[in-house]
Design an enzyme around this catalytic site. Structure first.
Site, PDB file in Angstrom:
ATOM      1  N   ILE A  94     -27.371 -58.930 -29.739  1.00  0.00           N
ATOM      2  CA  ILE A  94     -27.194 -60.552 -30.887  1.00  0.00           C
ATOM      3  C   ILE A  94     -26.308 -59.882 -31.977  1.00  0.00           C
ATOM      4  O   ILE A  94     -26.818 -58.916 -32.559  1.00  0.00           O
ATOM      5  CB  ILE A  94     -29.061 -59.778 -30.585  1.00  0.00           C
ATOM      6  N   SER A  95     -26.749 -60.770 -32.272  1.00  0.00           N
ATOM      7  CA  SER A  95     -26.046 -60.748 -33.864  1.00  0.00           C
ATOM      8  C   SER A  95     -26.472 -60.120 -35.201  1.00  0.00           C
ATOM      9  O   SER A  95     -28.060 -60.093 -35.582  1.00  0.00           O
ATOM     10  CB  SER A  95     -25.362 -61.541 -34.617  1.00  0.00           C
ATOM     11  N   GLN A  96     -25.782 -59.703 -35.876  1.00  0.00           N
ATOM     12  CA  GLN A  96     -26.864 -58.860 -37.234  1.00  0.00           C
ATOM     13  C   GLN A  96     -27.373 -60.652 -37.638  1.00  0.00           C
ATOM     14  O   GLN A  96     -26.822 -61.984 -38.079  1.00  0.00           O
ATOM     15  CB  GLN A  96     -25.685 -59.049 -38.362  1.00  0.00           C
TER      16      GLN A  96
END
Length: 224
Positions: free
Chosen positions: A69-71
């Site tokens: 899950i992206s920053q």
């Protein structure tokens, strides 16, 4: 610190990082609608139980199947670069956990999202349904080919790094549309890239800043 406080602190950290990276992105502040969406969507609902205590840390987290899950700052930046309108139709390549999908759904009219890993797609569908989203349509498949059935799209966002910008996605982008995609590889570097198509269909692109994304995964089986 409770979840509400952690969430509020994360929003403050995103705002700070936006100011710190403004010389690269040209955006000292993100649109208030984008920040409201980040403040609304519960990130802890999109991470594995083992990662919930880190859900509001401003960094990527593993979600299984060698994906992340992206920053949150990157999610905010990519969303802001799209310049979404309430009636926008959006194609997302790489549903992942469904977190970016939910952010898009808060801001756009309709979101179409493709995830090549069927297990992740199924998990995202359950999460998004549990949260009550009704303007999202998901499918599992190879995102390289886009989603011709619902094309063209006002906006396209790709959440995995591709060596090149897929031609089918460029074709499915509407005139005056915008696409955000990480381009490159882990060894030679990746750049978050903004693509714009003008009224006449001419394309221009601009590198925004260096990033690190998981690689774009293709379905190697023969296409029908």
């Amino acid at each position: 610190m409770n979840i509400r406080s952690q969430h509020a602190q994360l929003i403050a950290e995103i705002e700070l990082e936006a100011r710190q990276t403004a010389t690269l992105t040209g955006r000292k502040f993100f649109n208030s609608r984008v920040m409201d969406a980040l403040a609304t969507v519960p990130r802890h609902a999109f991470v594995p139980e083992s990662e919930e205590q880190l859900a509001y840390v401003n960094g990527p987290l593993p979600i299984g199947y060698q994906q992340t899950i992206s920053q949150p700052y990157i999610v905010a930046l990519m969303t802001d670069l799209l310049e979404l309108e309430e009636g926008s139709t959006v194609l997302e390549i790489g549903t992942g956990s469904g977190y970016q999908t939910a952010i898009l759904a808060e801001l756009a009219g309709q979101v179409y999202s493709i995830e090549i890993i069927e297990e992740l797609s199924n998990l995202a569908r359950k999460r998004l349904q549990n949260l009550g989203y009704t303007n999202i349509q998901l499918k599992s498949g190879d995102g390289y080919h886009g989603w011709l059935e619902f094309a063209p799209f006002d906006r396209i966002i790709v959440t995995a790094a591709s060596l090149n910008i897929p031609e089918p996605l460029l074709q499915q982008l509407k005139p005056e549309g915008r696409m955000v995609i990480p381009v490159g590889d882990r060894f030679h570097g990746q750049d978050l890239t903004l693509v714009h198509k003008d009224k006449s269909g001419n394309l221009t692109s601009r590198k925004i800043l260096p990033v690190v994304f998981v690689p774009f995964t293709r379905d190697t089986r023969k296409q029908n």
